[in-house]
Design a protein around this motif. Sequence first.
Motif, PDB file in Angstrom:
ATOM      1  N   VAL A   1       0.866  -1.184   0.000  1.00 17.72           N
ATOM      2  CA  VAL A   1       0.000   0.000   0.000  1.00 17.72           C
ATOM      3  C   VAL A   1       0.897   1.226   0.000  1.00 17.72           C
ATOM      4  O   VAL A   1       1.755   1.385   0.867  1.00 17.72           O
ATOM      5  CB  VAL A   1      -0.924   0.007   1.237  1.00 17.72           C
ATOM      6  CG1 VAL A   1      -1.768   1.264   1.267  1.00 17.72           C
ATOM      7  CG2 VAL A   1      -1.806  -1.238   1.242  1.00 17.72           C
TER       8      VAL A   1
ATOM      9  N   ARG B   1       0.847   5.331   0.175  1.00 16.80           N
ATOM     10  CA  ARG B   1       0.001   6.458   0.578  1.00 16.80           C
ATOM     11  C   ARG B   1       0.710   7.775   0.299  1.00 16.80           C
ATOM     12  O   ARG B   1       1.872   7.949   0.669  1.00 16.80           O
ATOM     13  CB  ARG B   1      -0.308   6.396   2.063  1.00 16.80           C
ATOM     14  CG  ARG B   1      -1.114   5.213   2.495  1.00 16.80           C
ATOM     15  CD  ARG B   1      -1.411   5.256   4.011  1.00 16.80           C
ATOM     16  NE  ARG B   1      -1.974   3.992   4.434  1.00 16.80           N
ATOM     17  CZ  ARG B   1      -1.257   2.984   4.923  1.00 16.80           C
ATOM     18  NH1 ARG B   1       0.036   3.105   5.080  1.00 16.80           N
ATOM     19  NH2 ARG B   1      -1.847   1.858   5.267  1.00 16.80           N
ATOM     20  N   ASN B   2      -0.008   8.699  -0.309  1.00 17.59           N
ATOM     21  CA  ASN B   2       0.460  10.077  -0.428  1.00 17.59           C
ATOM     22  C   ASN B   2      -0.043  10.772   0.823  1.00 17.59           C
ATOM     23  O   ASN B   2      -1.258  10.936   1.006  1.00 17.59           O
ATOM     24  CB  ASN B   2      -0.094  10.726  -1.696  1.00 17.59           C
ATOM     25  CG  ASN B   2       0.372  12.145  -1.874  1.00 17.59           C
ATOM     26  OD1 ASN B   2       0.485  12.910  -0.916  1.00 17.59           O
ATOM     27  ND2 ASN B   2       0.630  12.512  -3.119  1.00 17.59           N
TER      28      ASN B   2
ATOM     29  N   GLY C   1      -3.682  12.328   0.607  1.00 16.55           N
ATOM     30  CA  GLY C   1      -4.493  11.269   1.192  1.00 16.55           C
ATOM     31  C   GLY C   1      -4.788  10.136   0.220  1.00 16.55           C
ATOM     32  O   GLY C   1      -5.429   9.154   0.583  1.00 16.55           O
ATOM     33  N   GLU C   2      -4.310  10.248  -1.025  1.00  9.81           N
ATOM     34  CA  GLU C   2      -4.549   9.193  -2.013  1.00  9.81           C
ATOM     35  C   GLU C   2      -3.792   7.928  -1.631  1.00  9.81           C
ATOM     36  O   GLU C   2      -2.652   7.980  -1.160  1.00  9.81           O
ATOM     37  CB  GLU C   2      -4.117   9.649  -3.404  1.00  9.81           C
ATOM     38  CG  GLU C   2      -4.408   8.611  -4.456  1.00  9.81           C
ATOM     39  CD  GLU C   2      -4.225   9.141  -5.863  1.00  9.81           C
ATOM     40  OE1 GLU C   2      -3.994   8.302  -6.752  1.00  9.81           O
ATOM     41  OE2 GLU C   2      -4.315  10.350  -6.073  1.00  9.81           O
ATOM     42  N   THR C   3      -4.427   6.780  -1.825  1.00  7.65           N
ATOM     43  CA  THR C   3      -3.835   5.482  -1.517  1.00  7.65           C
ATOM     44  C   THR C   3      -4.014   4.559  -2.710  1.00  7.65           C
ATOM     45  O   THR C   3      -5.092   4.497  -3.293  1.00  7.65           O
ATOM     46  CB  THR C   3      -4.517   4.858  -0.280  1.00  7.65           C
ATOM     47  OG1 THR C   3      -4.343   5.735   0.827  1.00  7.65           O
ATOM     48  CG2 THR C   3      -3.930   3.514   0.059  1.00  7.65           C
TER      49      THR C   3
ATOM     50  N   GLU D   1      -2.695   0.442  -4.164  1.00  3.56           N
ATOM     51  CA  GLU D   1      -2.071  -0.802  -3.708  1.00  3.56           C
ATOM     52  C   GLU D   1      -1.776  -1.739  -4.854  1.00  3.56           C
ATOM     53  O   GLU D   1      -2.355  -1.629  -5.940  1.00  3.56           O
ATOM     54  CB  GLU D   1      -2.925  -1.491  -2.654  1.00  3.56           C
ATOM     55  CG  GLU D   1      -4.268  -1.973  -3.127  1.00  3.56           C
ATOM     56  CD  GLU D   1      -5.058  -2.630  -2.008  1.00  3.56           C
ATOM     57  OE1 GLU D   1      -5.557  -3.748  -2.257  1.00  3.56           O
ATOM     58  OE2 GLU D   1      -5.171  -2.048  -0.909  1.00  3.56           O
TER      59      GLU D   1
END
Length: 164
Positions: free
Chosen positions: A29, A31-32, A36-38, A40
């Motif tokens: 995963v 995460r930025n 908040g962008e995720t 995977e």
Amino acid sequence: LGFVVNDEAREELRAFAMVEGIEVGDRVVVRNLVSGETEEGYISERGWFRVGVASDAIEPIERRPMLGMDDDDVDPEVPDDNRDFADALEIEIFRGEESIALVNTFQEELSFQGTTYVVDSPLVALQQGLGHARNTPDFARFLAIAQSAISPADPAIWGAHTFL
């Protein structure tokens, strides 16, 4: 772990960390931490994964004065805080629901386009990225729009005249 970057019109891999004990099927995963962008991905049978997450980063030419570099300076400089130049990132690896690794700092020193990211400094994106996953309908639509925006005509029309 490494970034796939575009450096002088060439795709390169820039390693920044090593994680031991990874197995096929582990979930990665990314995460930025700013947007908040995720996104995977999963470890393949070859031991690889590729995840694209949208991120902002200042271009090298804009970074130079922020690093105190003059036109004649060629040696990379170390920023006071990497987060001044790009979005902070975090990479977590899961086996099932159990977190087995978390990487949010550079674990190996890395120099890229005039900036040196030192060990234990915050992990940030090296370049701006749109985060489009490859080989998806969204990516195909993006390429079609981008092609029409930068081409003066449809390739089927001018392609026949390319070798004249």
